[in-house]
Write an enzyme that holds these catalytic residues in place. Structure first.
Site, PDB file in Angstrom:
ATOM      1  N   ARG A 254      59.654  27.719  24.599  1.00 53.02           N
ATOM      2  CA  ARG A 254      58.826  28.800  25.170  1.00 53.02           C
ATOM      3  C   ARG A 254      59.400  29.321  26.486  1.00 53.02           C
ATOM      4  O   ARG A 254      59.303  30.489  26.783  1.00 53.02           O
ATOM      5  CB  ARG A 254      57.401  28.326  25.439  1.00 53.02           C
ATOM      6  CG  ARG A 254      56.517  28.232  24.251  1.00 53.02           C
ATOM      7  CD  ARG A 254      55.062  28.036  24.703  1.00 53.02           C
ATOM      8  NE  ARG A 254      54.209  27.584  23.642  1.00 53.02           N
ATOM      9  CZ  ARG A 254      53.602  28.384  22.771  1.00 53.02           C
ATOM     10  NH1 ARG A 254      53.784  29.674  22.835  1.00 53.02           N
ATOM     11  NH2 ARG A 254      52.821  27.883  21.847  1.00 53.02           N
TER      12      ARG A 254
ATOM     13  N   GLY B 157      51.177  31.475  24.253  1.00 55.31           N
ATOM     14  CA  GLY B 157      52.396  32.274  24.232  1.00 55.31           C
ATOM     15  C   GLY B 157      52.394  33.493  25.127  1.00 55.31           C
ATOM     16  O   GLY B 157      53.434  33.895  25.636  1.00 55.31           O
TER      17      GLY B 157
ATOM     18  N   LYS C 241      56.509  42.178  15.151  1.00 52.39           N
ATOM     19  CA  LYS C 241      57.344  41.833  14.004  1.00 52.39           C
ATOM     20  C   LYS C 241      56.930  42.661  12.790  1.00 52.39           C
ATOM     21  O   LYS C 241      55.766  42.988  12.631  1.00 52.39           O
ATOM     22  CB  LYS C 241      57.224  40.340  13.701  1.00 52.39           C
ATOM     23  CG  LYS C 241      57.876  39.488  14.781  1.00 52.39           C
ATOM     24  CD  LYS C 241      57.695  38.021  14.547  1.00 52.39           C
ATOM     25  CE  LYS C 241      58.513  37.530  13.402  1.00 52.39           C
ATOM     26  NZ  LYS C 241      58.424  36.062  13.240  1.00 52.39           N
TER      27      LYS C 241
ATOM     28  N   ASP D 205      52.285  37.677  23.419  1.00 50.61           N
ATOM     29  CA  ASP D 205      53.735  37.701  23.315  1.00 50.61           C
ATOM     30  C   ASP D 205      54.218  38.428  22.074  1.00 50.61           C
ATOM     31  O   ASP D 205      55.125  39.249  22.137  1.00 50.61           O
ATOM     32  CB  ASP D 205      54.317  36.281  23.374  1.00 50.61           C
ATOM     33  CG  ASP D 205      53.743  35.330  22.333  1.00 50.61           C
ATOM     34  OD1 ASP D 205      52.732  35.668  21.689  1.00 50.61           O
ATOM     35  OD2 ASP D 205      54.288  34.225  22.179  1.00 50.61           O
TER      36      ASP D 205
ATOM     37  N   ASP E 202      52.410  39.048  14.746  1.00 50.17           N
ATOM     38  CA  ASP E 202      53.032  38.724  13.468  1.00 50.17           C
ATOM     39  C   ASP E 202      52.021  39.089  12.384  1.00 50.17           C
ATOM     40  O   ASP E 202      52.051  40.193  11.859  1.00 50.17           O
ATOM     41  CB  ASP E 202      53.415  37.241  13.450  1.00 50.17           C
ATOM     42  CG  ASP E 202      54.360  36.886  12.319  1.00 50.17           C
ATOM     43  OD1 ASP E 202      54.488  37.679  11.374  1.00 50.17           O
ATOM     44  OD2 ASP E 202      54.960  35.813  12.369  1.00 50.17           O
TER      45      ASP E 202
ATOM     46  N   ASP F  26      57.562  30.006  20.528  1.00 47.79           N
ATOM     47  CA  ASP F  26      58.017  28.625  20.452  1.00 47.79           C
ATOM     48  C   ASP F  26      58.374  28.168  19.051  1.00 47.79           C
ATOM     49  O   ASP F  26      58.078  28.841  18.073  1.00 47.79           O
ATOM     50  CB  ASP F  26      56.940  27.703  21.014  1.00 47.79           C
ATOM     51  CG  ASP F  26      55.739  27.575  20.086  1.00 47.79           C
ATOM     52  OD1 ASP F  26      55.309  28.599  19.525  1.00 47.79           O
ATOM     53  OD2 ASP F  26      55.231  26.462  19.930  1.00 47.79           O
TER      54      ASP F  26
END
Length: 173
Positions: free
Chosen positions: A164, A40, A130, A99, A102, A158
């Protein structure tokens, strides 16, 4: 698959990358190794290293291929190293690029691997951060965008390997 709702346009992504490069450039030198987290992080790492170059910072490049999601929407709770670093880091500054953060699992593992490889300093840069209801294992040093708690796609993120390559960031809800 439904079309994603656009959250950040391609132009806004580019503006945020340039602004982040301006924050990072004074903290690193030309001996810095940019460590892209695959898969990513590739889109962001490409744009960020070019933006740093436009500011006179010509970093070296390497990659780590870590997997913690597979094709799932939630972390599997473990991080697998599929391809390790190729460039020597001993005594150098490393800039780990991904990227999105999380759970923080991949970024934490990458930071540990970079330190174990002898990096003198390790910075972390993510495009999207996030919100997370519990403390993460790591807080990134540089963040381009505080993202909403939505399922993000595009710009490296993705849905089971798809979407992506979108030049913008969207959400699938």
């Amino acid at each position: 698959m439904a079309d994603p709702v656009v959250l950040l346009s391609e132009e806004e992504v580019a503006r945020r990358v340039a602004a982040l490069a301006a924050q990072i450039a004074p903290a690193i030198d030309d001996d810095t190794v940019a460590v892209c987290l695959l898969t990513g992080g590739l889109w962001f790492a490409s744009d960020l290293t070019r933006a740093l170059s436009r500011l006179g910072r010509h970093v070296r490049f390497d990659a780590l291929w870590l997997a913690s999601y597979g094709d799932e929407r939630a972390s599997l709770g473990r991080c697998e190293v599929r391809a390790d670093l190729q460039r020597p880091l001993s005594g150098r500054t490393a800039l780990i690029i991904d990227d999105v953060i999380d759970t923080g699992l991949s970024l934490s593992e990458a930071s540990r691997l970079v330190r174990d490889a002898g990096a003198a300093r390790a910075f972390t840069a993510v495009f999207a951060s996030k919100p997370w209801p519990t403390p993460r294992a790591i807080v990134p040093d540089f963040v381009a965008w505080e993202a909403p708690a939505r399922y993000l796609v595009g710009y490296g993120m993705d849905a089971a390997g798809a979407l992506r390559g979108l030049p913008y960031i969207g959400a699938l809800d």
